[in-house]
Design an enzyme around this catalytic site. Sequence first.
Site, mmCIF file in Angstrom:
data_model
loop_
_atom_site.group_PDB
_atom_site.id
_atom_site.type_symbol
_atom_site.label_atom_id
_atom_site.label_comp_id
_atom_site.label_asym_id
_atom_site.label_seq_id
_atom_site.Cartn_x
_atom_site.Cartn_y
_atom_site.Cartn_z
ATOM 1 N N TYR A 240 0.706 -1.333 -0.244
ATOM 2 C CA TYR A 240 0.237 -0.019 0.160
ATOM 3 C C TYR A 240 0.930 1.664 -0.175
ATOM 4 C CZ TYR A 240 -2.903 3.744 1.206
ATOM 5 O OH TYR A 240 -3.893 4.291 1.450
ATOM 6 N N SER B 30 -2.271 14.148 7.883
ATOM 7 C CA SER B 30 -3.119 13.598 6.743
ATOM 8 C C SER B 30 -4.511 13.631 7.882
ATOM 9 C CB SER B 30 -2.925 12.460 5.992
ATOM 10 O OG SER B 30 -4.464 11.129 5.673
ATOM 11 N N TYR C 103 -8.651 16.445 3.281
ATOM 12 C CA TYR C 103 -9.371 15.435 2.377
ATOM 13 C C TYR C 103 -11.076 16.341 2.087
ATOM 14 C CZ TYR C 103 -6.063 11.934 0.402
ATOM 15 O OH TYR C 103 -4.998 11.728 -0.229
ATOM 16 N N THR D 114 -6.441 18.897 -0.732
ATOM 17 C CA THR D 114 -5.571 18.643 -1.319
ATOM 18 C C THR D 114 -6.281 18.264 -2.610
ATOM 19 O OG1 THR D 114 -4.539 16.908 0.342
ATOM 20 C CG2 THR D 114 -4.607 15.481 -2.290
ATOM 21 N N LYS E 8 -2.989 21.118 -2.701
ATOM 22 C CA LYS E 8 -1.201 19.938 -2.836
ATOM 23 C C LYS E 8 -1.949 18.887 -4.391
ATOM 24 C CE LYS E 8 0.447 16.050 -0.766
ATOM 25 N NZ LYS E 8 -0.296 14.805 -0.663
ATOM 26 N N HIS F 10 1.057 13.007 -6.156
ATOM 27 C CA HIS F 10 0.686 12.525 -5.147
ATOM 28 C C HIS F 10 2.005 11.381 -4.814
ATOM 29 C CE1 HIS F 10 -2.740 11.728 -2.798
ATOM 30 N NE2 HIS F 10 -2.348 10.605 -2.623
ATOM 31 N N ARG G 100 0.709 8.155 -7.469
ATOM 32 C CA ARG G 100 -0.645 7.206 -6.203
ATOM 33 C C ARG G 100 -1.657 7.502 -7.455
ATOM 34 N NH1 ARG G 100 1.061 4.883 -1.880
ATOM 35 N NH2 ARG G 100 -0.643 5.158 -1.211
ATOM 36 N N ASP H 21 7.003 17.875 -4.298
ATOM 37 C CA ASP H 21 6.924 16.849 -3.082
ATOM 38 C C ASP H 21 6.444 15.450 -4.782
ATOM 39 O OD1 ASP H 21 4.052 15.149 -3.682
ATOM 40 O OD2 ASP H 21 4.027 15.924 -1.061
ATOM 41 N N GLY I 143 9.257 11.859 -5.012
ATOM 42 C CA GLY I 143 9.851 10.923 -5.543
ATOM 43 C C GLY I 143 11.495 11.499 -4.409
ATOM 44 N N ARG J 10 6.953 9.119 1.676
ATOM 45 C CA ARG J 10 6.969 6.707 1.851
ATOM 46 C C ARG J 10 8.190 7.083 2.434
ATOM 47 N NH1 ARG J 10 5.792 6.897 -3.256
ATOM 48 N NH2 ARG J 10 3.844 5.840 -4.462
HETATM 49 C C1 LIG Z 1 0.745 5.372 2.083
HETATM 50 C C2 LIG Z 1 0.523 7.115 1.446
HETATM 51 C C3 LIG Z 1 -0.703 7.560 2.499
HETATM 52 C C4 LIG Z 1 -0.996 8.734 1.958
HETATM 53 N N1 LIG Z 1 -1.754 9.312 1.982
HETATM 54 C C5 LIG Z 1 -1.923 11.018 2.124
HETATM 55 C C6 LIG Z 1 -2.938 12.041 2.144
HETATM 56 O O1 LIG Z 1 -3.658 10.863 3.702
HETATM 57 N N2 LIG Z 1 -3.532 13.244 2.470
HETATM 58 C C7 LIG Z 1 -2.645 13.593 1.230
HETATM 59 O O2 LIG Z 1 -2.683 14.939 0.289
HETATM 60 N N3 LIG Z 1 -1.450 13.076 0.098
HETATM 61 C C8 LIG Z 1 -1.648 11.439 0.914
HETATM 62 N N4 LIG Z 1 -0.142 10.567 0.444
HETATM 63 C C9 LIG Z 1 0.300 11.508 -0.426
HETATM 64 C C10 LIG Z 1 1.893 12.213 0.128
HETATM 65 O O3 LIG Z 1 1.459 13.591 0.994
HETATM 66 C C11 LIG Z 1 2.729 12.627 -0.945
HETATM 67 O O4 LIG Z 1 2.369 13.567 -1.115
HETATM 68 C C12 LIG Z 1 3.928 11.583 -1.959
HETATM 69 O O5 LIG Z 1 3.733 10.904 -0.467
HETATM 70 C C13 LIG Z 1 4.845 12.225 -1.577
HETATM 71 O O6 LIG Z 1 5.562 11.558 -3.059
HETATM 72 P P1 LIG Z 1 6.750 11.026 -2.184
HETATM 73 O O7 LIG Z 1 6.496 9.374 -1.075
HETATM 74 O O8 LIG Z 1 7.744 9.979 -3.552
HETATM 75 O O9 LIG Z 1 7.514 11.471 -0.761
HETATM 76 C C14 LIG Z 1 0.233 9.742 0.677
HETATM 77 C C15 LIG Z 1 0.975 9.142 0.159
HETATM 78 C C16 LIG Z 1 1.331 7.487 1.416
HETATM 79 C C17 LIG Z 1 2.836 7.062 0.058
HETATM 80 C C1 LIG Z 2 -6.568 8.409 -0.320
HETATM 81 C C2 LIG Z 2 -6.317 8.189 0.817
HETATM 82 C C3 LIG Z 2 -7.587 7.872 1.969
HETATM 83 C C4 LIG Z 2 -4.505 8.040 1.184
HETATM 84 C C5 LIG Z 2 -4.202 8.530 -0.110
HETATM 85 O O1 LIG Z 2 -3.934 9.465 0.172
HETATM 86 C C6 LIG Z 2 -3.297 8.105 -0.886
HETATM 87 O O2 LIG Z 2 -3.329 6.553 -0.392
HETATM 88 O O3 LIG Z 2 -2.217 8.400 -1.319
#
Ligand SMILES: Cc1cc2nc3c(=O)[nH]c(=O)nc-3n(C[C@H](O)[C@H](O)[C@H](O)COP(=O)(O)O)c2cc1C
Ligand SMILES: CC(C)CC(=O)C(=O)O
Length: 389
Positions: free
Chosen positions: A46, A128, A152, A178, A260, A284, A287, A315, A317, A339
């Site tokens: 995940y 978050s 969110y 976001t 964001k 993101h 993702r 952000d 990477g 991450r």
């Molecule tokens: C497991 C996971 C959960 C995340 N949950 C959120 C979240 O709840 N809200 C949000 O704005 N971004 C979320 N993100 C995105 C991060 O805020 C961020 O944009 C992203 O991880 C940056 O990339 P990086 O992991 O390569 O540093 C999530 C990312 C991951 C990996």
């Molecule tokens: C969809 C969200 C609840 C969590 C998130 O931002 C993510 O998993 O990338």
Amino acid sequence: MAKHWADFQYEIYLQGMTGSVPRLPTDLTRLEELTEQRLGQGPVGYVAGSAGSGSTAAANRAALDRRRIVPRMLRDVEQRDLSVEVLGRSLPAPLALAPVGVLSIMHPEAEPAAARAAAAQGVPYILSSASSTPMEEVAGAMGDGERWFQLYWAKDREVTASFLARAKAAGFTALFVTLDTPLLGWRPRDLDRAYLPFLHCVGTANYFSDPAFRAGLAKPVQEDPQAAVRHFVGMFADPAKTWPDLAFLRENWDGPIVLKGVLHPDDARRAAEAGVDGVVVSNHGGRQVAGSVAAADALPRVVEAAGDRLTVLFDSGIRTGDDIFKALALGARAVLVGRPYAYGLGLDGQAGVEHVIRCLLAEFDLTLALSGHSRPTTPSADDLTEEAR
Ligand SMILES: Cc1cc2nc3c(=O)[nH]c(=O)nc-3n(C[C@H](O)[C@H](O)[C@H](O)COP(=O)(O)O)c2cc1C
Ligand SMILES: CC(C)CC(=O)C(=O)O
């Protein structure tokens, strides 16, 4: 002589003289594999996973790797100051922890441990709204640490209003909204295991503890957790929102607002017109949109469009200190990291997150100095060269 983040390097070597070595690797790209060995494929799938075949996450890395630093010599880099002003606050370094939801899948101490680590290192923590811990509990763990809140933007106005009121009362100062997740992206690594983490934290999570959210449930969360998760999935975000809707947030939040997930320069212009304070150039972490532009490739055009009207953060990477240098040279004021700190948490709780922050900033401090700079505001496109794709 002033303490520098780079001093962590010699701290490690000197501790080595008494036979101790760091508990976690200092090359943070090794953390994912170690976390998977420790926690298994579901939770790490995940966190590590991304949209589609993973092409956007790969492009994020390639766009940073393709840019190379051209170091400059003999520029007196003995005294360095990494502090930057972001959203009216002076930060000790151009780094914040990105909002990462459901951290209880990484460690039982979850968001409070990550938030304590950020506070201990003086780095802002962006909580978050999909946190596995109620926001008041996380705020309580942070002491004087800088608290920023990620929203969110729910379908249900009452839920959004409740979150904003709770965040304000809990001392969160800036709001990160976001925009890139009006729907959840197509994530094969999770789909193949039918792994959606929310059922794993339904008893504690921020949403499920919110009175306005609970009011929308036919039965209490404990009686029918699956129905609660179904309700969450249907309302946590709202694909019908458009730019004029931002007025509601502006009216209901006094502090800075940052959008964001902005990648197009025209969206940065609209953000400025809407009267927000900043944007995070982000996809993101790859993702959401498979095949999306790499975040670092989108950054210069957004910076140009923003001019001096918006604070531009970055952000997606960031894994090393030189990545931070490159993002700043491309025009970002500061970066967020996601991450790597989630893995640090999974491997060693609060100490693991502190390790990640210290490694990133020590390496950034050294990269800055070795490239001929003493302040994070001075690197520019002139310090980079771009290799052919
Ligand atoms: C497991 C996971 C959960 C995340 N949950 C959120 C979240 O709840 N809200 C949000 O704005 N971004 C979320 N993100 C995105 C991060 O805020 C961020 O944009 C992203 O991880 C940056 O990339 P990086 O992991 O390569 O540093 C999530 C990312 C991951 C990996
Ligand atoms: C969809 C969200 C609840 C969590 C998130 O931002 C993510 O998993 O990338």
